[in-house]
Design an enzyme around this catalytic site. Structure first.
Site, PDB file in Angstrom:
ATOM      1  N   GLY A  45     -13.916  10.139  11.858  1.00  0.00           N
ATOM      2  CA  GLY A  45     -13.216  10.995  12.820  1.00  0.00           C
ATOM      3  C   GLY A  45     -13.550  10.655  14.268  1.00  0.00           C
ATOM      4  O   GLY A  45     -12.717  10.857  15.163  1.00  0.00           O
TER       5      GLY A  45
ATOM      6  N   ASN B 216     -14.782   4.555   7.991  1.00  0.00           N
ATOM      7  CA  ASN B 216     -15.613   4.262   6.827  1.00  0.00           C
ATOM      8  C   ASN B 216     -15.389   5.223   5.655  1.00  0.00           C
ATOM      9  O   ASN B 216     -16.198   5.264   4.730  1.00  0.00           O
ATOM     10  CB  ASN B 216     -17.095   4.304   7.243  1.00  0.00           C
ATOM     11  CG  ASN B 216     -17.502   5.662   7.788  1.00  0.00           C
ATOM     12  OD1 ASN B 216     -16.757   6.294   8.518  1.00  0.00           O
ATOM     13  ND2 ASN B 216     -18.681   6.130   7.421  1.00  0.00           N
ATOM     14  N   GLU B 217     -14.280   5.969   5.688  1.00  0.00           N
ATOM     15  CA  GLU B 217     -14.028   6.985   4.656  1.00  0.00           C
ATOM     16  C   GLU B 217     -14.264   6.454   3.241  1.00  0.00           C
ATOM     17  O   GLU B 217     -14.860   7.140   2.407  1.00  0.00           O
ATOM     18  CB  GLU B 217     -12.591   7.517   4.765  1.00  0.00           C
ATOM     19  CG  GLU B 217     -12.386   8.581   5.823  1.00  0.00           C
ATOM     20  CD  GLU B 217     -12.276   8.026   7.234  1.00  0.00           C
ATOM     21  OE1 GLU B 217     -12.470   6.803   7.430  1.00  0.00           O
ATOM     22  OE2 GLU B 217     -12.006   8.824   8.150  1.00  0.00           O
TER      23      GLU B 217
ATOM     24  N   LEU C 160     -15.856  13.892  11.303  1.00  0.00           N
ATOM     25  CA  LEU C 160     -15.677  15.252  10.813  1.00  0.00           C
ATOM     26  C   LEU C 160     -16.998  15.792  10.281  1.00  0.00           C
ATOM     27  O   LEU C 160     -17.771  15.064   9.658  1.00  0.00           O
ATOM     28  CB  LEU C 160     -14.622  15.283   9.698  1.00  0.00           C
ATOM     29  CG  LEU C 160     -13.238  14.765  10.065  1.00  0.00           C
ATOM     30  CD1 LEU C 160     -12.262  15.072   8.941  1.00  0.00           C
ATOM     31  CD2 LEU C 160     -12.744  15.365  11.374  1.00  0.00           C
TER      32      LEU C 160
HETATM   33  N1  CO8 Z   1     -21.251  15.919   9.379  1.00  0.00           N
HETATM   34  C1  CO8 Z   1     -22.273  16.788   9.207  1.00  0.00           C
HETATM   35  N2  CO8 Z   1     -23.567  16.464   9.447  1.00  0.00           N
HETATM   36  C2  CO8 Z   1     -23.831  15.220   9.860  1.00  0.00           C
HETATM   37  C3  CO8 Z   1     -22.811  14.262  10.044  1.00  0.00           C
HETATM   38  C4  CO8 Z   1     -21.457  14.650   9.784  1.00  0.00           C
HETATM   39  N3  CO8 Z   1     -20.441  13.814   9.929  1.00  0.00           N
HETATM   40  N4  CO8 Z   1     -23.371  13.111  10.459  1.00  0.00           N
HETATM   41  C5  CO8 Z   1     -24.700  13.336  10.528  1.00  0.00           C
HETATM   42  N5  CO8 Z   1     -24.985  14.609  10.171  1.00  0.00           N
HETATM   43  C6  CO8 Z   1     -26.302  15.249  10.142  1.00  0.00           C
HETATM   44  C7  CO8 Z   1     -27.302  14.515   9.266  1.00  0.00           C
HETATM   45  O1  CO8 Z   1     -27.184  14.883   7.922  1.00  0.00           O
HETATM   46  C8  CO8 Z   1     -28.604  14.940   9.870  1.00  0.00           C
HETATM   47  O2  CO8 Z   1     -28.880  16.251   9.430  1.00  0.00           O
HETATM   48  P1  CO8 Z   1     -30.417  16.746   9.173  1.00  0.00           P
HETATM   49  O3  CO8 Z   1     -31.082  16.638  10.506  1.00  0.00           O
HETATM   50  O4  CO8 Z   1     -30.265  18.139   8.673  1.00  0.00           O
HETATM   51  O5  CO8 Z   1     -30.980  15.805   8.152  1.00  0.00           O
HETATM   52  C9  CO8 Z   1     -28.296  15.034  11.370  1.00  0.00           C
HETATM   53  O6  CO8 Z   1     -26.858  15.184  11.452  1.00  0.00           O
HETATM   54  C10 CO8 Z   1     -28.693  13.791  12.144  1.00  0.00           C
HETATM   55  O7  CO8 Z   1     -28.159  12.640  11.500  1.00  0.00           O
HETATM   56  P2  CO8 Z   1     -28.996  11.273  11.308  1.00  0.00           P
HETATM   57  O8  CO8 Z   1     -30.427  11.580  11.039  1.00  0.00           O
HETATM   58  O9  CO8 Z   1     -28.284  10.435  10.326  1.00  0.00           O
HETATM   59  O10 CO8 Z   1     -28.885  10.662  12.788  1.00  0.00           O
HETATM   60  P3  CO8 Z   1     -28.901   9.121  13.205  1.00  0.00           P
HETATM   61  O11 CO8 Z   1     -29.009   9.124  14.676  1.00  0.00           O
HETATM   62  O12 CO8 Z   1     -29.907   8.351  12.410  1.00  0.00           O
HETATM   63  O13 CO8 Z   1     -27.461   8.551  12.768  1.00  0.00           O
HETATM   64  C11 CO8 Z   1     -25.058   8.616  12.554  1.00  0.00           C
HETATM   65  C12 CO8 Z   1     -26.300   9.061  13.350  1.00  0.00           C
HETATM   66  C13 CO8 Z   1     -24.865   7.111  12.680  1.00  0.00           C
HETATM   67  C14 CO8 Z   1     -23.861   9.354  13.136  1.00  0.00           C
HETATM   68  C15 CO8 Z   1     -25.275   8.983  11.060  1.00  0.00           C
HETATM   69  O14 CO8 Z   1     -25.675  10.335  10.997  1.00  0.00           O
HETATM   70  C16 CO8 Z   1     -24.062   8.817  10.208  1.00  0.00           C
HETATM   71  O15 CO8 Z   1     -23.721   7.713   9.818  1.00  0.00           O
HETATM   72  N6  CO8 Z   1     -23.396   9.964   9.862  1.00  0.00           N
HETATM   73  C17 CO8 Z   1     -22.300   9.994   8.949  1.00  0.00           C
HETATM   74  C18 CO8 Z   1     -21.059   9.649   9.658  1.00  0.00           C
HETATM   75  C19 CO8 Z   1     -19.886   9.655   8.721  1.00  0.00           C
HETATM   76  O16 CO8 Z   1     -19.843   8.935   7.727  1.00  0.00           O
HETATM   77  N7  CO8 Z   1     -18.903  10.492   9.034  1.00  0.00           N
HETATM   78  C20 CO8 Z   1     -17.739  10.571   8.255  1.00  0.00           C
HETATM   79  C21 CO8 Z   1     -17.231  11.978   8.194  1.00  0.00           C
HETATM   80  S1  CO8 Z   1     -15.681  12.013   7.308  1.00  0.00           S
HETATM   81  C22 CO8 Z   1     -14.478  11.881   8.521  1.00  0.00           C
HETATM   82  O17 CO8 Z   1     -14.741  11.924   9.680  1.00  0.00           O
HETATM   83  C23 CO8 Z   1     -13.040  11.705   8.128  1.00  0.00           C
HETATM   84  C24 CO8 Z   1     -12.718  12.299   6.822  1.00  0.00           C
HETATM   85  C25 CO8 Z   1     -11.261  12.189   6.547  1.00  0.00           C
HETATM   86  C26 CO8 Z   1     -10.833  13.156   5.475  1.00  0.00           C
HETATM   87  C27 CO8 Z   1     -10.481  12.466   4.229  1.00  0.00           C
HETATM   88  C28 CO8 Z   1      -9.551  13.282   3.379  1.00  0.00           C
HETATM   89  C29 CO8 Z   1     -10.236  13.729   2.087  1.00  0.00           C
END
Ligand code: CO8
Length: 260
Positions: A111, A135-136, A66
Site C-alpha cells: 500500500g 509484495n502482496e 495497509l
Molecule cells: N501493518 C501492521 N503492523 C505492521 C505493518 C503493517 N503493514 N508493518 C509493520 N508492522 C508492525 C510490526 O509487526 C512491528 O510490530 P511490533 O513492534 O508489535 O512487533 C512494528 O510494526 C515495527 O515493524 P518492524 O519491527 O518490522 O520494523 P522495521 O523497521 O524492521 O521494518 C518494514 C519496517 C520494512 C515496514 C517491515 O515492518 C515490513 O516489511 N512490514 C510489512 C510490510 C508489508 O508487507 N505490508 C503489506 C501490507 S498489505 C498491503 O498493503 C496491500 C494489501 C492489498 C489487499 C489484498 C487483497 C486481499
C-alpha cells in the site's frame, strides 16, 4: 486521532507538503486513511493549492502499507468499511488534479508503494536498505486489479507481470532501472529536488496539464468506479477465508520474530 499526517501549505508557491507521522511504520489504518482522505479533499478544494509533495516524518520508512491488523480477526462489516477507505484514498490521489510528487525517504511496500505510484512523479532516497514494490504475493494475498493497473501504467506490462507474481520488493537502484521510481537522490537533496520537480510541472497552464492527466488516468479510474462494490465484496470474501487469515497471522509472526 487527527494528527497522523502533518500538512503544510505554502500559499506563495501553492505547494503543500504532507508528512506521514504515524509510528512505528506509517501503516495505513482506517484512522490514517480517513485522515489522509480528509486532508486530500481540503487541499483539492483549496484554490491556493496547486501541488502536493508526500513524504514521511518517520526515519527509514515511507509507509509499510495497509495495516495488517485491520485485515485480521475483524467483522465483515469492518473489512468492508476498511476496503472502501482504501479505495477512496486511491480514487482521490490517482485522480487528483494537483501536481503530486512522492518524496520517498524510506521503504515503501504494498500500500505504501501504491501511494507513490498514484503520484505524478517519484523521487526516492539513495539507500541500499530501502525497498519498494507490490509484495502482496509474498503475504499469500493478491493485489487488486486497480493496484495492478496503476503498476502497469507506471512500469509496463512485462516488468509488472514478473514483479507482481514474485511479490518483489526492489532495492532503490533496481526500482530506478525498471521505472518504478523516476529519480534517485541523496537524502539531503530530497526536498530541494521535489521542489524543483514541482516547479517544472507547475510552469505549465493548470488546465492543459490537468486535462492531460485525466486523459491518461480516466480509463483506469472509471473501471474501478464501475466495479467498486464488487471489489469490496471480493475483498471481504477473500480476506475472511480461514486460509488467508492463517497466511496473514503467519506473516505477522514472521515480522515479529525477525526482530529478535
Ligand atoms: N501493518 C501492521 N503492523 C505492521 C505493518 C503493517 N503493514 N508493518 C509493520 N508492522 C508492525 C510490526 O509487526 C512491528 O510490530 P511490533 O513492534 O508489535 O512487533 C512494528 O510494526 C515495527 O515493524 P518492524 O519491527 O518490522 O520494523 P522495521 O523497521 O524492521 O521494518 C518494514 C519496517 C520494512 C515496514 C517491515 O515492518 C515490513 O516489511 N512490514 C510489512 C510490510 C508489508 O508487507 N505490508 C503489506 C501490507 S498489505 C498491503 O498493503 C496491500 C494489501 C492489498 C489487499 C489484498 C487483497 C486481499
Amino acid at each position: 486521532s487527527n494528527n497522523k499526517i502533518l500538512v503544510e501549505l505554502d500559499t506563495s508557491s501553492g505547494v503543500a507538503t504532507m508528512k506521514f507521522k504515524s509510528p512505528p511504520v506509517n501503516s495505513l489504518s482506517l484512522d490514517f486513511l480517513t485522515e489522509f482522505c480528509i486532508s486530500l479533499e481540503k487541499l483539492e478544494n483549496d484554490r491556493a493549492c496547486r501541488a502536493l509533495i508526500i513524504t514521511s516524518a518517520i526515519p527509514r520508512i515511507f509507509s509499510s502499507g495497509l495495516d495488517i491488523m485491520e485485515m485480521f480477526g475483524k467483522s465483515t462489516e469492518h473489512y468492508a468499511e476498511f476496503w472502501r477507505a482504501v479505495q477512496e484514498m486511491w480514487l482521490r490521489l490517482y485522480g487528483s488534479s494537483m501536481v503530486t510528487v512522492a518524496a520517498i525517504n524510506g521503504s515503501s511496500p504494498a500500500g505504501g508503494c501504491l501511494i507513490a505510484l498514484s503520484c505524478d512523479y517519484r523521487i526516492m532516497v539513495e539507500n541500499p536498505k530501502y525497498v519498494i514494490g507490490l509484495n502482496e504475493a509474498q503475504l499469500g494475498i493478491v493485489a487488486p486489479f486497480w493496484f495492478k493497473d496503476t503498476f502497469v501504467n507506471t512500469v509496463g506490462h512485462r516488468v509488472a507481470e514478473r514483479s507482481l507474481q514474485l511479490g518483489l520488493l526492489h532495492p532503490v537502484t533496481e526500482a530506478h532501472q525498471i521505472g518504478l521510481v523516476d529519480e534517485v537522490v541523496p537524502e539531503e537533496k530530497l526536498q530541494e529536488k521535489a521542489a524543483a520537480v514541482v516547479a517544472q510541472w507547475l510552469a505549465l497552464p493548470d488546465h492543459a496539464r490537468q486535462l492531460t492527466k485525466s486523459m491518461m488516468r480516466k480509463a483506469v479510474l472509471d473501471h474501478m468506479l464501475a466495479h467498486r462494490e464488487e471489489d469490496i465484496q471480493n475483498f471481504v470474501k477473500f480476506i475472511s477465508k480461514d486460509s488467508i487469515q492463517k497466511s496473514l497471522s503467519m506473516y505477522m509472526e514472521m515480522l515479529k520474530k525477525k526482530k529478535s
